[in-house]
Design an enzyme around this catalytic site. Structure first.
Site, PDB file in Angstrom:
ATOM      1  N   HIS A   1       0.824  -1.214   0.000  1.00  0.00           N
ATOM      2  CA  HIS A   1       0.000   0.000   0.000  1.00  0.00           C
ATOM      3  C   HIS A   1       0.857   1.262   0.000  1.00  0.00           C
ATOM      4  O   HIS A   1       2.055   1.239   0.335  1.00  0.00           O
ATOM      5  CB  HIS A   1      -0.932   0.009   1.217  1.00  0.00           C
ATOM      6  CG  HIS A   1      -0.211   0.090   2.525  1.00  0.00           C
ATOM      7  ND1 HIS A   1       0.302   1.275   3.021  1.00  0.00           N
ATOM      8  CD2 HIS A   1       0.091  -0.852   3.449  1.00  0.00           C
ATOM      9  CE1 HIS A   1       0.881   1.060   4.186  1.00  0.00           C
ATOM     10  NE2 HIS A   1       0.776  -0.227   4.466  1.00  0.00           N
TER      11      HIS A   1
ATOM     12  N   GLU B   1      -2.578  -6.606   7.455  1.00  0.00           N
ATOM     13  CA  GLU B   1      -1.301  -6.591   8.157  1.00  0.00           C
ATOM     14  C   GLU B   1      -1.420  -7.364   9.469  1.00  0.00           C
ATOM     15  O   GLU B   1      -2.523  -7.604   9.979  1.00  0.00           O
ATOM     16  CB  GLU B   1      -0.887  -5.130   8.420  1.00  0.00           C
ATOM     17  CG  GLU B   1       0.489  -4.955   9.036  1.00  0.00           C
ATOM     18  CD  GLU B   1       1.611  -5.587   8.215  1.00  0.00           C
ATOM     19  OE1 GLU B   1       1.669  -6.837   8.142  1.00  0.00           O
ATOM     20  OE2 GLU B   1       2.432  -4.830   7.665  1.00  0.00           O
TER      21      GLU B   1
END
Length: 203
Positions: free
Chosen positions: A8, A80
């Site tokens: 990201h 994550e």
């Protein structure tokens, strides 16, 4: 076909070296990075996007979708590592390296549990990408990509065991076993953007 694995874009908490809460969005620089990687992937022929459902990854995936026209599927498997009660705290105040610790932080996820989840995420990416008439973009987080590299990818022999993955870096991988890495942590699409903030590769 290949898996085009993308971390990201940058967030303000990346720059502040802070474990990020789930709802952390991209910074203005991160949005510019996402547009840049979207333009790069447009040239490669992306057929579909598989993304973490956390905002910082999904906003990156949406920029790729805007550039390529590819549909997005989200999955929590690509999130994550969950640092539980430590999210929102700076790395430097913890007295240890949270990116390599094996124990679960309070309310969080242990190293083995995280790697098991990443294995499921990688299997889903391979399942989705193999039959496509085009590439699958996989948008996720730094520690997820590092776990994939350590467990599932065949890296070039001259690369270090512990890898860093920069914001919106592109790693291209064969969709078929043994999943050879064709390109690793490439950020040439960011040339001309302001200098990165110096955050760590996790988050």
């Amino acid at each position: 076909m290949s898996l085009l694995i993308v971390r990201h874009g940058e967030t303000q908490l990346n720059v502040a070296r802070t474990l990020q809460p789930a709802d952390t969005p991209l910074s203005p620089r991160g949005r510019a990075q996402a547009r840049a990687v979207g333009e790069r992937l447009r040239e490669l022929g992306v057929a579909q996007i598989l993304s973490s459902d956390l905002p910082r990854a999904l906003q990156t995936a949406e920029a790729i979708a805007a550039a390529t026209g590819a549909p997005i599927e989200t999955t929590p498997l690509l999130q994550e590592r969950n640092y539980g009660d430590w999210r929102g705290r700076r790395y430097d105040e913890l007295g240890l390296d949270p990116l390599v610790m094996e124990e679960a932080p309070p309310g969080g996820e242990s190293g083995p549990a995280f790697r098991q989840r990443v294995a499921l995420a990688f299997a889903r990416a391979v399942q989705l990408g193999a039959p496509l008439d085009g590439h699958l973009a996989v948008v996720t987080h730094g520690l997820v990509i590092r776990a994939m590299a350590g467990q599932h990818l065949r890296l070039p022999t001259d690369r270090p065991t512990v890898l860093r993955f920069d914001n919106t870096s592109l790693t291209t991988v064969s969709c078929h076993a043994p999943h050879d890495v064709e390109l690793l942590d490439c950020t040439r699409h960011l040339e001309g953007l302001p200098t990165p903030g110096g955050g760590l590769s996790g988050g």
